[in-house]
Write an enzyme that holds these catalytic residues in place. Structure first.
Site, PDB file in Angstrom:
ATOM      1  N   ARG A   1      23.992  -5.264  -3.288  1.00  0.00           N
ATOM      2  CA  ARG A   1      23.882  -5.745  -1.892  1.00  0.00           C
ATOM      3  C   ARG A   1      24.029  -4.600  -0.875  1.00  0.00           C
ATOM      4  NH1 ARG A   1      27.093 -10.071  -3.989  1.00  0.00           N
ATOM      5  NH2 ARG A   1      25.761 -11.885  -4.342  1.00  0.00           N
TER       6      ARG A   1
ATOM      7  N   LYS B   1      13.434   0.915   8.536  1.00  0.00           N
ATOM      8  CA  LYS B   1      12.438   0.056   7.890  1.00  0.00           C
ATOM      9  C   LYS B   1      12.295   0.518   6.445  1.00  0.00           C
ATOM     10  CE  LYS B   1       9.452  -1.508  11.638  1.00  0.00           C
ATOM     11  NZ  LYS B   1       8.100  -1.439  12.238  1.00  0.00           N
TER      12      LYS B   1
ATOM     13  N   GLU C   1       1.367  10.855  14.887  1.00  0.00           N
ATOM     14  CA  GLU C   1       2.484   9.950  15.239  1.00  0.00           C
ATOM     15  C   GLU C   1       3.296  10.519  16.408  1.00  0.00           C
ATOM     16  OE1 GLU C   1       2.887   6.914  14.171  1.00  0.00           O
ATOM     17  OE2 GLU C   1       2.010   6.779  12.179  1.00  0.00           O
TER      18      GLU C   1
ATOM     19  N   LYS D   1      12.162   7.789  19.313  1.00  0.00           N
ATOM     20  CA  LYS D   1      12.345   6.811  18.235  1.00  0.00           C
ATOM     21  C   LYS D   1      13.775   6.272  18.247  1.00  0.00           C
ATOM     22  CE  LYS D   1      11.115   4.601  14.473  1.00  0.00           C
ATOM     23  NZ  LYS D   1      10.424   4.742  13.227  1.00  0.00           N
TER      24      LYS D   1
ATOM     25  N   GLU E   1      12.695  -4.960  15.809  1.00  0.00           N
ATOM     26  CA  GLU E   1      11.333  -5.132  16.312  1.00  0.00           C
ATOM     27  C   GLU E   1      11.081  -6.515  16.909  1.00  0.00           C
ATOM     28  OE1 GLU E   1       8.284  -2.959  14.063  1.00  0.00           O
ATOM     29  OE2 GLU E   1       6.874  -4.538  14.630  1.00  0.00           O
TER      30      GLU E   1
ATOM     31  N   ARG F   1      10.140  -2.238  20.209  1.00  0.00           N
ATOM     32  CA  ARG F   1       9.770  -1.425  19.036  1.00  0.00           C
ATOM     33  C   ARG F   1       8.312  -1.628  18.651  1.00  0.00           C
ATOM     34  NH1 ARG F   1      13.497  -0.285  13.647  1.00  0.00           N
ATOM     35  NH2 ARG F   1      11.957   1.027  12.598  1.00  0.00           N
TER      36      ARG F   1
ATOM     37  N   ASN G   1       3.759   0.639  17.402  1.00  0.00           N
ATOM     38  CA  ASN G   1       2.549   0.295  16.646  1.00  0.00           C
ATOM     39  C   ASN G   1       1.277   0.649  17.412  1.00  0.00           C
ATOM     40  OD1 ASN G   1       4.057  -0.748  14.532  1.00  0.00           O
ATOM     41  ND2 ASN G   1       4.186  -2.777  15.469  1.00  0.00           N
TER      42      ASN G   1
ATOM     43  N   HIS H   1      -2.006   1.271  15.704  1.00  0.00           N
ATOM     44  CA  HIS H   1      -1.857   0.824  14.319  1.00  0.00           C
ATOM     45  C   HIS H   1      -2.635  -0.449  14.005  1.00  0.00           C
ATOM     46  CE1 HIS H   1       1.171   3.883  14.256  1.00  0.00           C
ATOM     47  NE2 HIS H   1       1.498   3.644  13.004  1.00  0.00           N
TER      48      HIS H   1
ATOM     49  N   HIS I   1      -4.636   0.364  10.974  1.00  0.00           N
ATOM     50  CA  HIS I   1      -4.410  -0.225   9.644  1.00  0.00           C
ATOM     51  C   HIS I   1      -5.697  -0.826   9.085  1.00  0.00           C
ATOM     52  CE1 HIS I   1       0.251  -0.645   9.915  1.00  0.00           C
ATOM     53  NE2 HIS I   1      -0.124   0.505   9.402  1.00  0.00           N
TER      54      HIS I   1
ATOM     55  N   HIS J   1      -3.187   7.695   6.752  1.00  0.00           N
ATOM     56  CA  HIS J   1      -2.599   6.863   7.808  1.00  0.00           C
ATOM     57  C   HIS J   1      -2.701   7.503   9.206  1.00  0.00           C
ATOM     58  CE1 HIS J   1       0.141   3.935   9.556  1.00  0.00           C
ATOM     59  NE2 HIS J   1       0.850   4.929  10.050  1.00  0.00           N
TER      60      HIS J   1
HETATM   61  N1  GLY Z   1       6.938   3.155  12.379  1.00  0.00           N
HETATM   62  C1  GLY Z   1       7.202   2.199  13.367  1.00  0.00           C
HETATM   63  C2  GLY Z   1       8.607   1.738  13.378  1.00  0.00           C
HETATM   64  O1  GLY Z   1       9.480   2.321  12.754  1.00  0.00           O
HETATM   65  O2  GLY Z   1       8.864   0.757  14.028  1.00  0.00           O
END
Ligand code: GLY
Length: 346
Positions: A113, A135, A177, A213, A223, A227, A231, A234, A238, A248
């Site tokens: 956990r 993430k 990025e 960031k 998000e 956040r 994107n 993206h 994507h 990417h």
């Molecule tokens: N790569 C986008 C984020 O971390 O939200």
């Protein structure tokens, strides 16, 4: 430089320092069982640097590539920890790019956990984006990041020296990025990159992106709103990525352009070209020897984009930039999305 990510109990420091990898024993708690996860595309000396100063280290080397973000590899990592009696006091360290970080971070979040996770990103893209913000995920049935968790690392070590071994193509993907964050959040950083190029202001570019960031994640860890601006590029990006298999960052670069005002588009396009990033799909396909997937590419990309971000009531919400340093959310129906994709294709 230390850039803190202030998240109450889940807060941590990003250490940015040339040569930081050689000081990893001072920066991380390695006096316990340590599972180092890397891949066969990462120069082995980086994982070795961590292994050699850990008291009880184990090493898992994955094949490089998105396919490694699988249940099979998640099981393999957890199995290694179980067989070697890892407890909740032990830790996992990712040494590699985004794939390694996503997989190792997710394994750390699941095992018992949750055990400590450190990230040592070795690509520009993972240094400025995916290593920060928690993430973690694996893919399932061809859908990227569909099984995962928000699980913050205990520390992120960013050593720009490791970029010396990065290919030009992967460096450019990281630059995409950085440019994305600058054009949405920081006009001055965008202008600096516009003037000098990422390589000639690398330290400011990386730390500038990291500060953006960190600030975004502090305000919106899971998000729920802000956040989503990360994107930018993206949605269409994507779609291009899943139809063509281009890298990417290349797809994000092309995906940003239709989502800008005319004025920004011209400036952004010049900045991307200077970083050796593609600004139109046909040239990118030619350059990287990728066969076009039939004649109706825009339709295919729009289809893939709408699957990726899940259309709700026939619309998708994407990020739009009218002026460098600011953004707004825009709802797009399928027709509008296809029109935007057409701009990339033609
Ligand atoms: N790569 C986008 C984020 O971390 O939200």
């Amino acid at each position: 430089m230390i850039i803190p990510v202030n998240l109450d109990k889940n807060g941590y420091d990003i250490i940015f320092e040339r040569g930081a990898l050689q000081k990893v024993s001072d920066l991380l708690n390695l006096d316990r069982k340590v599972l180092i996860v890397t891949d066969d595309g990462v120069p082995p000396e980086y994982a070795e640097e961590v292994r050699s100063v850990s008291s009880d280290a184990y090493l898992t080397v994955m094949p490089a590539g998105e396919e490694s973000k699988s249940f099979k590899n998640l099981e393999k990592i957890c199995h290694t920890m179980l067989q070697n009696s890892f407890t909740r006091n032990d830790c996992v360290i990712a040494v590699g790019g985004g794939v390694v970080g996503d997989l190792a971070g997710f394994a750390a979040s699941c095992y018992m956990r949750g055990i400590d996770f450190y990230n040592v990103p070795t690509t520009l893209l993972s240094q400025v984006d995916s290593s920060v913000g928690g993430k973690t995920a694996i893919d399932l049935d061809g859908i990227k990041n569909i099984v995962g968790s928000f699980y913050q690392p205990k520390k992120v070590i960013i050593d720009p020296k490791v970029l010396d071994t990065l290919s030009k193509r992967n460096f450019a993907c990281g630059a995409a990025e950085i440019i994305k964050m600058a054009v949405c959040f920081d006009r001055k950083l965008f202008e600096l990159i516009e003037e000098k190029g990422v390589k000639n202001c690398l330290e400011e570019a990386i730390t500038g992106a990291l500060k953006i960031k960190a600030a975004v994640v502090e305000k919106d860890e899971k998000e729920g709103g802000l956040r989503r601006a990360l994107n930018f590029g993206h949605t269409i990006g994507h779609g291009i990525e899943s139809v063509t298999g281009l890298f990417h960052g290349e797809c994000v670069a092309m995906g940003m352009l239709p989502m800008c005002s005319e004025k920004v588009r011209k400036r952004l396009s010049d900045v991307l070209k200077r970083e050796d990033l593609p600004v139109d799909l046909s040239s990118a396909l030619r350059r990287y020897g990728v066969k076009p997937a039939g004649s109706n590419m825009a339709e295919k990309i729009a289809e893939a984009s709408s699957h990726d971000k899940k259309m709700i009531n026939g619309t998708i919400t994407a990020v739009r930039v009218e002026e460098p340093g600011s953004f707004r959310m825009e709802k797009m129906n399928r027709e509008k999305l296809e029109k935007a994709c057409m701009e990339v294709v033609s």
